[in-house]
Design an enzyme around this catalytic site. Structure first.
Site, PDB file in Angstrom:
ATOM      1  N   LYS A 104      -5.406   4.006 -12.598  1.00 19.78           N
ATOM      2  CA  LYS A 104      -5.883   3.727 -11.244  1.00 19.78           C
ATOM      3  C   LYS A 104      -7.090   4.641 -10.926  1.00 19.78           C
ATOM      4  O   LYS A 104      -7.483   5.468 -11.738  1.00 19.78           O
ATOM      5  CB  LYS A 104      -4.751   3.890 -10.233  1.00 19.78           C
ATOM      6  CG  LYS A 104      -3.504   3.051 -10.578  1.00 19.78           C
ATOM      7  CD  LYS A 104      -3.718   1.541 -10.441  1.00 19.78           C
ATOM      8  CE  LYS A 104      -2.706   0.719 -11.207  1.00 19.78           C
ATOM      9  NZ  LYS A 104      -1.376   0.595 -10.645  1.00 19.78           N
TER      10      LYS A 104
HETATM   11  C1  LIG Z   1      -0.018  -0.068 -10.835  1.00 21.13           C
HETATM   12  C2  LIG Z   1       0.515  -1.006  -9.800  1.00 21.13           C
HETATM   13  C3  LIG Z   1       1.760  -0.827  -9.189  1.00 21.13           C
HETATM   14  C4  LIG Z   1       2.736   0.219  -9.645  1.00 21.13           C
HETATM   15  O1  LIG Z   1       2.196   1.481  -9.647  1.00 21.13           O
HETATM   16  P1  LIG Z   1       2.980   2.684 -10.381  1.00 21.13           P
HETATM   17  O2  LIG Z   1       2.397   3.900  -9.737  1.00 21.13           O
HETATM   18  O3  LIG Z   1       2.672   2.553 -11.827  1.00 21.13           O
HETATM   19  O4  LIG Z   1       4.435   2.521 -10.083  1.00 21.13           O
HETATM   20  C5  LIG Z   1       2.122  -1.674  -8.174  1.00 21.13           C
HETATM   21  N1  LIG Z   1       1.321  -2.685  -7.787  1.00 21.13           N
HETATM   22  C6  LIG Z   1       0.128  -2.914  -8.359  1.00 21.13           C
HETATM   23  C7  LIG Z   1      -0.720  -4.040  -7.870  1.00 21.13           C
HETATM   24  C8  LIG Z   1      -0.295  -2.093  -9.404  1.00 21.13           C
HETATM   25  O5  LIG Z   1      -1.462  -2.344 -10.013  1.00 21.13           O
END
Ligand SMILES: *Cc1c(COP(=O)(O)O)cnc(C)c1O
Length: 381
Positions: free
Chosen positions: A184
Site C-alpha cells: 500500500k
Molecule cells: C489490502 C486491502 C485490504 C486488506 O488490508 P490488510 O491490511 O492487508 O488487511 C482490504 N481491502 C482492500 C481493498 C485492500 O486492497
C-alpha cells in the site's frame, strides 16, 4: 535481472532508526508510539479520531462489530479484495454486491440504489486504486435509507474527495479503514487504522480492539483497587505494536512525497501510453490529488492477439511484474457456494476483470524502472 514488482514499500535509514528506537523503548506493544501515530493519522486526514489496528482486515472487522448492525445486508463492490465482504460475513451481515461504474471502477450509485432492500444496513464503498468512490450520492442514499457507511480506503490514504477534503475526514462515512500493508502507499509492515468523527464509535473501537476490556475510570462500574479492569464487550486482540507505529509515524512524514512520486510516474505512463488503442488507462481525476495505489489498466487482449497469461509472461521475461486487481469476489468459490453469487449479474465488473492488468507503481521506482515498463508495454504490439 532484478524483477520490478507491481508494488513494494519504501524503507529508508530514518525508518530503520525509528524502528530501532521503538525496539529499545520500555513498551513494545500498543503504547505511547501508537497514541502518537493515531494523533498524526487523524490530523493528516482531518478526522477527530483514529484507532490503529493490526491490519485493515482487522479494522474492517472491528468497524462492522462496532456498528453492531445485527443481521441484514451490506452492499459493496465485486471489484475489491475479499476482506471487504469477508468481514461482513464474520459479523453476521450478508454481503450484497452492486456493479461498478466503468468510468471510475468504483461502486455505481445507481446500482447501489437498485440493490437496497428493507434488510440493507450498511454501504461499504471501496476507493479503488486510490480514487474515491462517488460519495455524495452514496451518502444521500445512506441518509434516505438509514444506512451506515464504512469506507474501504485501503488504497486511498492521501486522496481527495471530489468536493475536497482528504479521504477519512469523517464527513462522508461513519468509519474509514486504511491499510499499511507493504504494497500500500505507506507501510507499518502489517497494520491499519480506522478514522471517525463519532466519539462513541471511537471509544467502542478502542475497547473492542483489546478484548472488550476497559480500565478507564469513567467507564468502570466498580473500582475496588488498582488491579481492576472490566470486560464490558466481546472483543479481540487487534492491537498495533509500538514498533509498527514508530515505522508508521516515520512513513507518514514521507507520505506526501510518496504520493508526489506516484503522481509523477502515473503522468509518465499516461503520456507514454496515450496512443495505444488497445490499452485503457485508469480513470482521470482531473487536477484533484489522488494517492494512486495501483496503475490499473485494461488491455484489449483480443486486439493485441495475446492472452492475459501470455502478456504477463512476456512482461515477466522482461523483468516486469504485473497483477490482476481483482478477481471479482462474486467469482470466488466460497461466495458461489454460500451466497450463490452470479458473476454475470455484474457485467461492468466482469468486463473490467476480463481486461484488467495492473502495471508497477510504487514510490521507490527509479526513472529507469519506469522507462523499462514503458518500453516493455509498448513493445507488446
Ligand atoms: C489490502 C486491502 C485490504 C486488506 O488490508 P490488510 O491490511 O492487508 O488487511 C482490504 N481491502 C482492500 C481493498 C485492500 O486492497
Amino acid at each position: 535481472m532484478t524483477q520490478i514488482p507491481y508494488g513494494r514499500q519504501w524503507i529508508d535509514a530514518e525508518d530503520e532508526a525509528a524502528v530501532l528506537a521503538a525496539l529499545r523503548a520500555p513498551m513494545l506493544t500498543q503504547g505511547p508510539a501508537t497514541d502518537a501515530f493515531e494523533r498524526e493519522i487523524a490530523d493528516y486526514v482531518g478526522a477527530r479520531h483514529a484507532v490503529a489496528v493490526s491490519s485493515a482486515t482487522a479494522g474492517l472487522h472491528l468497524s462492522m462489530m462496532a456498528l453492531d448492525l445485527g443481521s441484514g445486508e451490506a452492499i459493496t463492490s465485486p471489484i475489491t479484495f475479499v476482506a471487504t465482504s469477508n468481514t461482513m460475513v464474520q459479523v453476521g451481515l450478508t454481503p450484497v454486491f452492486a456493479d461498478i461504474d466503468p468510468d471510475t471502477l468504483t461502486l455505481s450509485p445507481s446500482a447501489v440504489a437498485a440493490a437496497i432492500t428493507p434488510a440493507t444496513r450498511l454501504l461499504a464503498p471501496v476507493h479503488f486504486a486510490g480514487l474515491p468512490a462517488d460519495m455524495t450520492p452514496l451518502k444521500a442514499l445512506a441518509g434516505d435509507h438509514g444506512l451506515k457507511i464504512v469506507e474501504d480506503a485501503a488504497h486511498a490514504i492521501g486522496s481527495e474527495y471530489a468536493g475536497g477534503g482528504r479521504v477519512g475526514n469523517g464527513l462522508h462515512a461513519d468509519l474509514t479503514v486504511f491499510s499499511f500493508h507493504p504494497v500500500k502507499t505507506m507501510t507499518t509492515g502489517e497494520g491499519g487504522a480506522i478514522t471517525t468523527n463519532d466519539a462513541e464509535l471511537y471509544e467502542r473501537l478502542r475497547m473492542l480492539r483489546s478484548h472488550g476490556i476497559t480500565r478507564d475510570p469513567t467507564r468502570l462500574a466498580d473500582q475496588p483497587g488498582p488491579w481492576w479492569y472490566e470486560q464490558q464487550a466481546m472483543g479481540l486482540n487487534y492491537r498495533m505494536t509500538d514498533i509498527q507505529a514508530a515505522l508508521g509515524s516515520s512513513q507518514l512524514k514521507k507520505l506526501d512525497g510518496f504520493i508526489d512520486r506516484r503522481l509523477a510516474i502515473v503522468a509518465d505512463y499516461r503520456r507514454a501510453f496515450a496512443g495505444l488503442d488497445w490499452l485503457t488507462l485508469p480513470p482521470d481525476a482531473g487536477d484533484r490529488r489522488i494517492g494512486w495505489h495501483l496503475f490499473t489498466t485494461q488491455f484489449d487482449f483480443e486486439a493485441l492477439g495475446q492472452t492475459r497469461a501470455e502478456v504477463m509472461a512476456t512482461l515477466a521475461a522482461r523483468g516486469i511484474g504485473s497483477q490482476v486487481h481483482y478477481i471479482p469476489v462474486t467469482r470466488q468459490p466460497w461466495y458461489r457456494e454460500h451466497l450463490a453469487t452470479d458473476p454475470a449479474a455484474f457485467p461492468n465488473a466482469e468486463a473490467y476483470y476480463c481486461q484488467a492488468l495492473s502495471l508497477p507503481l510504487y514510490a521507490a521506482m527509479t526513472d529507469d524502472d519506469v522507462a523499462q515498463v514503458i518500453a516493455a508495454v509498448r513493445a507488446l504490439a
